[in-house]
Design a protein around this motif. Structure first.
Motif, PDB file in Angstrom:
ATOM      1  N   GLY A  61     -88.406  24.152  17.026  1.00 23.00           N
ATOM      2  CA  GLY A  61     -88.210  24.145  18.463  1.00 23.00           C
ATOM      3  C   GLY A  61     -89.500  24.428  19.204  1.00 23.00           C
ATOM      4  N   LEU A  62     -89.498  24.136  20.470  1.00 20.31           N
ATOM      5  CA  LEU A  62     -90.646  24.399  21.332  1.00 20.31           C
ATOM      6  C   LEU A  62     -90.275  25.500  22.310  1.00 20.31           C
ATOM      7  N   MET A 105     -95.805  19.558  24.729  1.00 19.96           N
ATOM      8  CA  MET A 105     -96.103  18.991  23.426  1.00 19.96           C
ATOM      9  C   MET A 105     -97.494  19.393  22.971  1.00 19.96           C
ATOM     10  N   SER A 110     -97.236  22.178  20.597  1.00 17.17           N
ATOM     11  CA  SER A 110     -96.679  21.714  19.336  1.00 17.17           C
ATOM     12  C   SER A 110     -97.727  20.964  18.539  1.00 17.17           C
ATOM     13  N   ALA A 146     -99.183  21.952  14.855  1.00 20.15           N
ATOM     14  CA  ALA A 146     -99.171  21.023  13.723  1.00 20.15           C
ATOM     15  C   ALA A 146    -100.568  20.842  13.160  1.00 20.15           C
ATOM     16  N   GLU A 168     -85.664  17.559  24.943  1.00 20.62           N
ATOM     17  CA  GLU A 168     -84.795  17.074  23.871  1.00 20.62           C
ATOM     18  C   GLU A 168     -85.513  17.137  22.528  1.00 20.62           C
ATOM     19  N   ALA A 169     -86.778  16.785  22.496  1.00 25.83           N
ATOM     20  CA  ALA A 169     -87.557  16.874  21.255  1.00 25.83           C
ATOM     21  C   ALA A 169     -87.624  18.318  20.776  1.00 25.83           C
ATOM     22  N   GLY A 170     -87.748  19.254  21.696  1.00 29.86           N
ATOM     23  CA  GLY A 170     -87.785  20.665  21.333  1.00 29.86           C
ATOM     24  C   GLY A 170     -86.476  21.133  20.726  1.00 29.86           C
ATOM     25  N   ARG A 171     -85.378  20.647  21.271  1.00 27.60           N
ATOM     26  CA  ARG A 171     -84.067  21.024  20.728  1.00 27.60           C
ATOM     27  C   ARG A 171     -83.848  20.426  19.344  1.00 27.60           C
ATOM     28  N   LEU A 172     -84.394  19.231  19.108  1.00 26.38           N
ATOM     29  CA  LEU A 172     -84.176  18.541  17.840  1.00 26.38           C
ATOM     30  C   LEU A 172     -85.127  18.980  16.737  1.00 26.38           C
ATOM     31  N   SER A 173     -86.270  19.526  17.120  1.00 30.18           N
ATOM     32  CA  SER A 173     -87.246  19.908  16.096  1.00 30.18           C
ATOM     33  C   SER A 173     -86.773  21.152  15.353  1.00 30.18           C
ATOM     34  N   ALA A 174     -87.226  21.284  14.142  1.00 28.99           N
ATOM     35  CA  ALA A 174     -86.787  22.402  13.302  1.00 28.99           C
ATOM     36  C   ALA A 174     -87.154  23.748  13.913  1.00 28.99           C
TER      37      ALA A 174
END
Length: 122
Positions: free
Chosen positions: A69-70, A76, A79, A83, A61-67
Motif C-alpha cells: 500500500g501507499l 507514486m 513508491s 522500489a 486505487e493502485a495504493g489499495r491494490l498493492s501489497a
C-alpha cells in the motif's frame, strides 16, 4: 477515464493517459496520442482539473491494490523511490554474496595439480 461533453451535448469518457495536449482555441480542443482531435464543451481548466482527479483516483486505487500500500498523499514518487531502494539493496546483497563465496573458496597449494597428476603415474 474522464467524462467530458462534446459540443453537441453528447457525453463521452476519455482515457486521460491518451491526451497528448489540450488547447483553448476558443473551444477546448484535445489532441490524442493517436492524432485524433476532440472538441469538448468543458474549459481548458476543467479538463486539467478532471485529469488531476483522474490521476489521484488511479494512484489511490493502485495504493489499495498493492501489497504494501501507499501512504495517503505519498504519491507514486515515494513508491518508486522505495522500489528503487529495494532493488539497490538486493543488488548489494547479491554482490556481497558473490564476494564472500569467492573469498570462502579454499585455495589450492601451488603446484597441487602437478602433484595429483604425478602421483597417479607412479
Amino acid at each position: 477515464m474522464i467524462e467530458l461533453t462534446r459540443l453537441n451535448g453528447n457525453r463521452l469518457a476519455v482515457n486521460g493517459d491518451l491526451i497528448l495536449f489540450a488547447e483553448a482555441a476558443p473551444d477546448t480542443l484535445l489532441t490524442m496520442v493517436t492524432g485524433e482531435k476532440l472538441l469538448v464543451a468543458e474549459s481548458l481548466g476543467e479538463v486539467a482539473e478532471r485529469m488531476v482527479e483522474y490521476r489521484a483516483r488511479t494512484m489511490a486505487e493502485a495504493g489499495r491494490l498493492s501489497a504494501g500500500g501507499l501512504a495517503p498523499g505519498s504519491g507514486m514518487g515515494a513508491s518508486a523511490l522505495a522500489a528503487e531502494k529495494a532493488v539497490a539493496e538486493a543488488r548489494s546483497e547479491e554482490s556481497a554474496d558473490e564476494e564472500s563465496a569467492v573469498m570462502m573458496r579454499p585455495r589450492r597449494p601451488a603446484g597441487s595439480d602437478l602433484r595429483q597428476r604425478g602421483s597417479g603415474r607412479n
